[in-house]
Design an enzyme around this catalytic site. Sequence first.
Site, short mmCIF file in Angstrom:
data_model
loop_
_atom_site.label_atom_id
_atom_site.label_comp_id
_atom_site.label_asym_id
_atom_site.label_seq_id
_atom_site.Cartn_x
_atom_site.Cartn_y
_atom_site.Cartn_z
N TYR A 259 0.74 -1.24 0.06
CA TYR A 259 0.05 0.22 -0.19
C TYR A 259 0.83 1.25 -0.06
CZ TYR A 259 -4.54 -2.37 0.34
OH TYR A 259 -5.49 -3.15 0.08
N LYS B 209 2.82 -14.43 5.01
CA LYS B 209 3.01 -15.63 3.88
C LYS B 209 4.72 -15.92 3.55
CE LYS B 209 1.74 -18.32 0.53
NZ LYS B 209 1.03 -19.70 0.87
N ASP C 174 -3.10 -17.52 3.25
CA ASP C 174 -4.17 -18.42 2.66
C ASP C 174 -4.60 -19.55 3.43
OD1 ASP C 174 -1.42 -19.51 2.92
OD2 ASP C 174 -1.51 -20.66 1.46
N ASP D 157 -6.70 -5.93 4.82
CA ASP D 157 -7.70 -5.34 4.08
C ASP D 157 -8.51 -6.38 3.59
OD1 ASP D 157 -9.43 -3.57 2.64
OD2 ASP D 157 -8.02 -3.14 1.30
N1 GGG Z 1 -13.46 -3.42 0.72
C1 GGG Z 1 -14.22 -2.48 0.89
C2 GGG Z 1 -13.83 -1.36 -0.05
O1 GGG Z 1 -13.62 -1.17 -1.42
N2 GGG Z 1 -13.02 -0.50 0.54
C3 GGG Z 1 -12.55 0.58 0.14
C4 GGG Z 1 -11.19 0.58 -0.30
O2 GGG Z 1 -10.39 -0.02 -0.85
N3 GGG Z 1 -10.36 0.87 0.93
C5 GGG Z 1 -8.83 0.83 0.89
C6 GGG Z 1 -8.35 0.30 2.22
O3 GGG Z 1 -9.20 0.13 2.96
O4 GGG Z 1 -7.13 0.23 2.33
#
Ligand code: GGG
Length: 324
Positions: free
Chosen positions: A117, A163, A196, A220
Amino acid sequence: MYNIAVIPGDGIGEEVVKATTTVLDKLDVEFNYTHAIAGDKCKEETGVPLPDETIQIAKESDAVLFGAAGETAADVIVRLRHELSTFVNLRPVKSLQPEKYGNIDFMIVRENTEDLYIGDEEETPEGAIARKKITKAASDKICEYAFKYAKDTGRKKVTAVHKANVLKISDGLFKKCFYETAEKYPEIESNDFYVDATAMYLITNPLDFEVIVTSNLYGDILSDEGAGLVGGLGMIPSANIGDENGLFEPVHGSAPDIAGQGIANPVATILSACMMLDYLGESESARRIEDIIVEVIQEGKIVTPDLGGTASTQEMAEYIASKI
Ligand code: GGG
């Protein structure tokens, strides 16, 4: 009085945030809301998904209430978490309908600042490359948070998810930091699973989990799976916490398929506001709202379609508010 930055974001964000302030406004607590824009629509209208002014409003507030991120999630919610230095994302997976989903109740402690991220991606002649960042400092910090959280809340076990058999260096470091931290908490049981395997165990043995600590991407993904265990994405809140700031948001996204129809489940955002109340030191109000939500869902009369009813988002929120 608390100064709250309200950032609805995209899609159903507007509806669930309005529902949530409707509930908050019935409390004996005073809030001063400052509304700020961000997201896909904001990008279309202003050219940027997250204006500097929005970041400033968020930084100056006592807490941020966020609605939903859409296609610009990386530039909006992921960036906001960084700007506010919120190093942990707490995602409680708790069944509010034990008769339907069992007594599932575990906390996902998600590292919030690194991993894939960081958004370090590039195109290459062959395709694309994304870099995954795992540091000792961030891993130690999140593992320490998870064990302390377990201790403070009377939980008996912390499970690390990684993992490390494939990502030997990066996830290997995370696993090493986890077990080094575990040594400081001999009273708390510690174990670890591959991500997993965890995806399967959450379905086969969900009651075995108490606290999961994991890196950003796995956290996430597993929190959406957790939502699936307890009634769907409309049920799971989250809290992004740092040393100076708190940002509170439902786990769900902008849900473009139902946006604008007024049928989104407001529970995840209202529960996120309860986490915000805890953060602000207003825990009595938080518990009061949580109890009412459980009562309203059990009654099943004025609930949104995903909960088997016909109420709109706002009708359900007003009903919850009426019981305060
Ligand atoms: N999974 C639900 C969703 O789509 N959340 C919005 C998103 O992608 N957020 C990024 C995150 O929470 O890191």
